[in-house]
Scaffold this motif. Structure first.
Motif, PDB file in Angstrom:
ATOM      1  N   HIS A  23       0.852  -1.184   0.000  1.00 63.82           N
ATOM      2  CA  HIS A  23       0.000   0.000   0.000  1.00 63.82           C
ATOM      3  C   HIS A  23       0.893   1.242   0.000  1.00 63.82           C
ATOM      4  CE1 HIS A  23      -2.834   3.060   1.496  1.00 63.82           C
ATOM      5  NE2 HIS A  23      -3.698   2.366   0.783  1.00 63.82           N
ATOM      6  N   TYR A  25       0.962   3.681   1.761  1.00 62.05           N
ATOM      7  CA  TYR A  25       1.357   4.166   3.091  1.00 62.05           C
ATOM      8  C   TYR A  25       2.609   3.461   3.606  1.00 62.05           C
ATOM      9  CZ  TYR A  25      -3.356   6.251   3.648  1.00 62.05           C
ATOM     10  OH  TYR A  25      -4.513   6.975   3.517  1.00 62.05           O
ATOM     11  N   ASP A  39      -3.191   2.263  -4.157  1.00 59.49           N
ATOM     12  CA  ASP A  39      -4.238   2.413  -3.151  1.00 59.49           C
ATOM     13  C   ASP A  39      -5.029   1.101  -3.052  1.00 59.49           C
ATOM     14  OD1 ASP A  39      -5.957   2.420  -5.334  1.00 59.49           O
ATOM     15  OD2 ASP A  39      -6.594   4.491  -5.100  1.00 59.49           O
ATOM     16  N   SER A  40      -6.035   1.076  -2.194  1.00 59.94           N
ATOM     17  CA  SER A  40      -6.749  -0.176  -1.944  1.00 59.94           C
ATOM     18  C   SER A  40      -7.377  -0.751  -3.214  1.00 59.94           C
ATOM     19  CB  SER A  40      -7.875   0.043  -0.937  1.00 59.94           C
ATOM     20  OG  SER A  40      -7.388   0.620   0.204  1.00 59.94           O
ATOM     21  N   ASN A 113     -12.546  -1.298   3.822  1.00 58.49           N
ATOM     22  CA  ASN A 113     -11.899  -1.402   5.144  1.00 58.49           C
ATOM     23  C   ASN A 113     -12.855  -2.072   6.132  1.00 58.49           C
ATOM     24  OD1 ASN A 113     -10.634   0.648   3.576  1.00 58.49           O
ATOM     25  ND2 ASN A 113      -9.677   1.520   5.382  1.00 58.49           N
ATOM     26  N   SER A 128     -12.012   4.207  -1.525  1.00 64.01           N
ATOM     27  CA  SER A 128     -12.162   5.664  -1.566  1.00 64.01           C
ATOM     28  C   SER A 128     -12.096   6.178  -3.002  1.00 64.01           C
ATOM     29  CB  SER A 128     -11.117   6.347  -0.690  1.00 64.01           C
ATOM     30  OG  SER A 128      -9.841   5.891  -1.027  1.00 64.01           O
ATOM     31  N   HIS A 174      -7.409   9.617  10.287  1.00 67.40           N
ATOM     32  CA  HIS A 174      -7.873  10.734   9.455  1.00 67.40           C
ATOM     33  C   HIS A 174      -8.885  11.610  10.200  1.00 67.40           C
ATOM     34  CE1 HIS A 174      -6.112   8.231   6.290  1.00 67.40           C
ATOM     35  NE2 HIS A 174      -6.045   9.337   5.574  1.00 67.40           N
ATOM     36  N   HIS A 197      -7.869  13.304   2.143  1.00 69.35           N
ATOM     37  CA  HIS A 197      -8.530  12.016   1.906  1.00 69.35           C
ATOM     38  C   HIS A 197      -9.983  12.142   2.379  1.00 69.35           C
ATOM     39  CE1 HIS A 197      -9.197   7.652   2.097  1.00 69.35           C
ATOM     40  NE2 HIS A 197      -8.071   7.505   1.417  1.00 69.35           N
ATOM     41  N   GLU A 199     -11.652  10.287   4.086  1.00 65.66           N
ATOM     42  CA  GLU A 199     -11.836   9.786   5.450  1.00 65.66           C
ATOM     43  C   GLU A 199     -11.710  10.916   6.475  1.00 65.66           C
ATOM     44  OE1 GLU A 199      -9.125   6.590   6.261  1.00 65.66           O
ATOM     45  OE2 GLU A 199      -9.886   5.368   4.630  1.00 65.66           O
ATOM     46  N   SER A 213      -8.584   9.750  -3.009  1.00 64.19           N
ATOM     47  CA  SER A 213      -7.898   8.601  -2.406  1.00 64.19           C
ATOM     48  C   SER A 213      -6.394   8.867  -2.353  1.00 64.19           C
ATOM     49  CB  SER A 213      -8.155   7.360  -3.255  1.00 64.19           C
ATOM     50  OG  SER A 213      -7.398   7.452  -4.448  1.00 64.19           O
ATOM     51  N   THR A 214      -5.676   7.966  -1.760  1.00 63.36           N
ATOM     52  CA  THR A 214      -4.224   8.090  -1.667  1.00 63.36           C
ATOM     53  C   THR A 214      -3.630   8.317  -3.057  1.00 63.36           C
ATOM     54  OG1 THR A 214      -4.479   6.370   0.005  1.00 63.36           O
ATOM     55  CG2 THR A 214      -2.245   6.954  -0.612  1.00 63.36           C
TER      56      THR A 214
HETATM   57  P1  13P Z   1      -7.003   4.172  -0.101  1.00 64.26           P
HETATM   58  O1  13P Z   1      -8.197   3.507  -0.694  1.00 64.26           O
HETATM   59  O2  13P Z   1      -6.913   5.585  -0.456  1.00 64.26           O
HETATM   60  O3  13P Z   1      -5.800   3.370  -0.385  1.00 64.26           O
HETATM   61  O4  13P Z   1      -7.202   4.189   1.463  1.00 64.26           O
HETATM   62  C1  13P Z   1      -7.004   3.075   2.254  1.00 64.26           C
HETATM   63  C2  13P Z   1      -6.893   3.445   3.633  1.00 64.26           C
HETATM   64  O5  13P Z   1      -6.859   2.639   4.511  1.00 64.26           O
HETATM   65  C3  13P Z   1      -6.846   4.872   3.888  1.00 64.26           C
HETATM   66  O6  13P Z   1      -6.624   5.091   5.169  1.00 64.26           O
END
Ligand code: 13P
Ligand code: SF4
Length: 307
Positions: A23, A25, A39-40, A113, A128, A174, A197, A199, A213-214
């Motif tokens: 990921h 992050y 991203d996810s 998530n 996201s 977030h 983001h 979130e 998103s990220t």
């Molecule tokens: P993304 O979908 O932007 O990768 O976000 C995942 C996530 O856990 C953000 O905190």
């Protein structure tokens, strides 16, 4: 030293036929040795398409579970056994079943998530980056959005024709960024754009120049003509952005935007998990029954189809 560990990881990865997904992050020493970083949503698509026998997910548990659900014939491993997403634990399948019983006419849209057990009860998953597209493409008007109320509220604003009921979950990281953080950062960096983001809280999003998103934040910053940016998501992406755009400046919105679960994975941890790949009784391996996979897969397949 870091280079030696990376070289050993690359050697073992080839020897054991492992696809490493990371990921965004994750820290640069890890993203450098990954086959794919994203991203996810992008990670889900990569997990579905990976050709290796094994997948090592450097991220948090729901991401590794999603990879397993999409690639049931592969052995999937999580980079740190304790790396969970606290938001995924905020709504139990029992509570969701009760909510569904009270609102039987609503389609259940779940942020990715969430646990695999919760996904079994949902109609469609979103990430996201795909949430607005997926929700707007649903023929149904009445939606129950779980668990992130911040992302759900953002989707509601983008899709005003929908009637979205929110659950009150959130990402503790977030959601911790405040309007005071925005005010301080804007005073300190008056020429910077604020990228956040979805979130993040409503009042933080309302002050943003871009919400995404990220990957969306990273692409926006890379393409933008602006030179300075305040980043309202997990602080690790600042290092990636600074590397990709050396002529631009990136500042964090808040020092508290650090996901301790994402930080559990270190380069050394990746090496030690790789060494154990193939061992029986491996605590890092994601184990699910065929039935669990089949039931939780429906809403992920729908996400991939609509996203
Ligand atoms: P993304 O979908 O932007 O990768 O976000 C995942 C996530 O856990 C953000 O905190
Ligand atoms: Fe979960 Fe928030 Fe960490 Fe993302 S940043 S993995 S939503 S706790």
């Amino acid at each position: 030293m870091i280079r030696e560990v990376q070289d050993e990881i690359l050697r073992l990865k080839k020897e054991k036929d492992v696809c490493i997904l990371a990921h965004s992050y994750q820290t640069p020493d890890i993203t450098e040795i990954a086959d794919f970083v994203g991203d996810s949503f992008a990670l889900s698509k990569m997990a579905a398409g990976a050709e290796n026998k094994n997948v090592l997910m450097c991220g948090v548990r729901f991401m590794a579970e999603t990879a397993k659900i999409l690639s049931p014939n592969k052995r999937v491993y999580l980079s740190h056994v304790d790396a969970g997403c606290p938001m995924a634990q905020q709504l139990s399948p029992e509570s969701l079943a009760q909510m569904k019983a009270k609102e039987p006419d609503r389609v259940v849209v779940a942020y990715i998530n969430t646990t695999a057990a919760l996904k079994e009860l949902c109609d469609v998953c979103v990430t996201s980056s795909s949430a607005v597209k997926i929700v707007s493409s649903l023929p149904e008007k009445k939606i129950l959005f779980v668990p992130d109320c911040n992302l759900g509220r953002y989707v509601q604003k983008q899709c005003p024709d929908k009637d979205i009921k929110l659950y009150n979950g959130c990402c503790p990281i977030h959601n911790g960024a405040s309007i005071e953080d925005v005010a301080i950062a804007k005073i300190r960096y008056p020429n910077a754009l604020l990228l956040v983001h979805p979130e993040c809280r409503e009042e933080v999003c309302e002050n943003a120049d871009y919400i995404g998103s990220t990957s969306g934040i990273m692409q926006y910053a890379e393409k933008s003509d602006a030179k300075e940016f305040i980043i309202g998501t997990e602080n690790s992406i600042i290092a990636h952005l600074q590397y990709k755009c050396p002529d631009k400046k990136f500042y964090h919105l808040s020092q508290r935007l650090v996901c301790t679960n994402m930080r559990l994975t270190t380069l050394y941890e990746v090496l030690s998990v790789l060494k154990t790949i193939g061992d029986s009784d491996n605590e890092n391996e994601i184990i699910m029954t065929g039935e669990q996979i089949e039931l939780s897969r429906k809403c992920i397949d729908k996400m991939l189809q609509l996203g």
